[in-house]
Enzyme design. Structure first.
Site, PDB file in Angstrom:
ATOM      1  N   TYR A 143       0.859  -1.185   0.000  1.00 59.01           N
ATOM      2  CA  TYR A 143       0.000   0.000   0.000  1.00 59.01           C
ATOM      3  C   TYR A 143       0.892   1.230   0.000  1.00 59.01           C
ATOM      4  O   TYR A 143       1.873   1.287   0.754  1.00 59.01           O
ATOM      5  CB  TYR A 143      -0.893   0.014   1.248  1.00 59.01           C
ATOM      6  CG  TYR A 143      -1.700   1.283   1.370  1.00 59.01           C
ATOM      7  CD1 TYR A 143      -2.989   1.359   0.848  1.00 59.01           C
ATOM      8  CD2 TYR A 143      -1.164   2.416   1.972  1.00 59.01           C
ATOM      9  CE1 TYR A 143      -3.722   2.532   0.921  1.00 59.01           C
ATOM     10  CE2 TYR A 143      -1.890   3.596   2.049  1.00 59.01           C
ATOM     11  CZ  TYR A 143      -3.167   3.642   1.521  1.00 59.01           C
ATOM     12  OH  TYR A 143      -3.883   4.804   1.593  1.00 59.01           O
ATOM     13  N   GLU A 202      -3.419   7.515  -4.140  1.00 49.78           N
ATOM     14  CA  GLU A 202      -3.337   6.235  -3.426  1.00 49.78           C
ATOM     15  C   GLU A 202      -3.114   5.104  -4.415  1.00 49.78           C
ATOM     16  O   GLU A 202      -3.845   4.986  -5.401  1.00 49.78           O
ATOM     17  CB  GLU A 202      -4.639   6.005  -2.650  1.00 49.78           C
ATOM     18  CG  GLU A 202      -4.613   4.737  -1.812  1.00 49.78           C
ATOM     19  CD  GLU A 202      -5.963   4.474  -1.168  1.00 49.78           C
ATOM     20  OE1 GLU A 202      -6.089   4.653   0.041  1.00 49.78           O
ATOM     21  OE2 GLU A 202      -6.905   4.091  -1.904  1.00 49.78           O
TER      22      GLU A 202
END
Ligand code: GDP
Ligand code: MN
Length: 398
Positions: A108, A196
């Site tokens: 992530y 993101e």
């Protein structure tokens, strides 16, 4: 402001962030053609303004073009419901067809505006993928965060520190440093409030690749980027929020039944608080701003009435720049045009307040005026209860 994954990937590609080869499509036939171009095997990805698609069936692997066609046909007709969409879900109108990737490991990575420190925050985790929310909740120590000083900017040693915290080493770690620096450059150039990448993957062959991408632009910076206007997909947005934006009104849909028209964000928040304290449930937050005209007030009122959840309207306006009689005219115009018989309470104060109240009282609308906020909130809650009792009795009598 939101954009789709395929648009975010196009932007990132321009900053040398590696993304899978892919094309966007709007029909199942197009999906099939693009699947052929990619060699048959592909990932079919629903493009909606929300994440959590993987778990909701919005990301599927097809092994040949006909199968991609089948999957796409099913997806295009559907409203995809994910934990981020609300119960109604979002309609799939665009699909991204991408080459499949042999994933070695999922990470992530994001840069987000941190409101508390007013800085960009670089966030990374080796536990990336579709369960990142659960990881953040149950094992926060697996999420690494680093605040970026706006004066010095992001330094490569900081990016390297994060790459190492993710467990990356050697060439891949250096690729990751470069990728993070590129993301930061993109953030600044494009005025992003969020970039993101989840998952960022290391492929089995050892390459870094952004398998998913999400970008939000800072609404306050939209005036600097006229090109963003045409990137917006209005089909993914609340229709009333779109009409409100056209008239430069700040409108936010909430889940109660009392429409609220207010001037100024502070007054709006105070109004919602007091309304809730008196047992009312706001259906929205609509701020007409400081110097609204009669037309703007009327438009705001029409937007409130178009929301079928609205069963009563509470207006709380301080007529400083705006005159109360002008506000009253706007309300009367919109309410009469839409044949509104809903209970309305208007609490206003400021210049020409007596004239404004007189206009409302003579209007023939189901309206009461109030002098104070608490008093007005009580009145609208009572009128709403009364209307509900009347309706119930009406039904009993048949
Ligand atoms: P999200 O659920 O809306 O965040 O959608 P993502 O784009 O992140 O896709 C969900 C998951 O599908 C990812 O976390 C990956 O595990 C998987 N996925 C997506 N594309 C590929 C691919 O090309 N190959 C493989 N093996 N998995 C993929
Ligand atoms: Mn994702």
């Amino acid at each position: 402001m939101n954009i789709h994954e395929y648009q975010a990937k196009e932007i990132l590609n321009g900053y040398d962030v590696p993304v899978p080869r892919g094309r966007v499509a709007v029909t199942a036939d197009q999906v099939e053609r693009k699947a052929k171009m990619l060699g048959g095997r592909c990932v079919v990805k629903a493009q909606i303004y929300a994440g959590g698609r993987g778990k909701a069936g919005g990301v599927q692997v097809a092994y040949h073009p006909e199968q991609a066609h089948e999957i796409a046909k099913e997806m295009f007709g559907k409203r995809l419901v994910t934990p981020q969409t609300g119960p109604e879900g979002l309609k799939v109108r665009r699909i991204l067809v991408e080459e499949t990737v042999e994933v070695g490991r999922e990470y992530y990575l994001s840069i987000a505006l941190d409101r508390q420190s007013s800085r960009y925050c670089l966030i990374g985790s080796a536990a990336g993928g579709v369960n990142i929310e659960e990881v953040a909740a149950s094992s926060p120590e697996k999420i690494h965060k680093l605040l970026i000083d706006p004066y010095t900017g992001l330094r490569s040693y900081q990016a390297r520190k994060l790459a190492h915290a993710l467990g990356l080493e050697g060439g891949v770690a250096e690729d990751c440093v470069q990728l993070i620096l590129n993301l930061y450059r993109c953030c600044l150039d494009k005025d992003c409030s969020l970039i993101e990448i989840n998952p960022l993957v290391v492929t089995k062959a050892g390459w870094l690749l952004a398998l998913d991408a999400k970008i939000n632009f800072d609404d306050n910076a939209l005036f600097r980027h006229w090109e963003y206007h045409e990137m917006q997909d209005y089909s993914q947005m609340e229709p009333l929020e779109i009409s409100a934006a056209k008239f430069d009104l700040a409108y936010i849909k909430l889940d109660g039944n009392i429409g609220c028209m207010v001037n100024g964000a502070g007054l709006a928040m105070a109004t919602l608080d007091v309304l809730k304290e008196k047992g009312g449930e706001p259906a929205n937050f609509l701020d007409v701003g400081g110097g609204a005209t009669r037309e703007k007030v009327a438009e705001a009122f029409r937007i409130i009435l178009q929301d079928s959840d609205v069963k009563a309207v509470f207006v709380n306006i301080f007529g400083g720049i705006m005159r109360c009689d002008v506000i009253a005219q706007g309300i009367i115009e919109a309410a009469s045009d839409s044949h509104c018989d809903l209970p309305i309470v208007v609490r206003m104060d400021g210049s020409q307040v007596a004239e404004g109240k007189a206009l409302l009282e003579q209007s023939g609308l189901n309206v009461q005026c109030a002098d104070f906020l608490g008093d007005g909130a009580e009145k609208i809650v009572t009128m709403l209860q009364q209307a509900a009792t009347d309706a119930a009795q009406g039904q009993e009598r048949g």
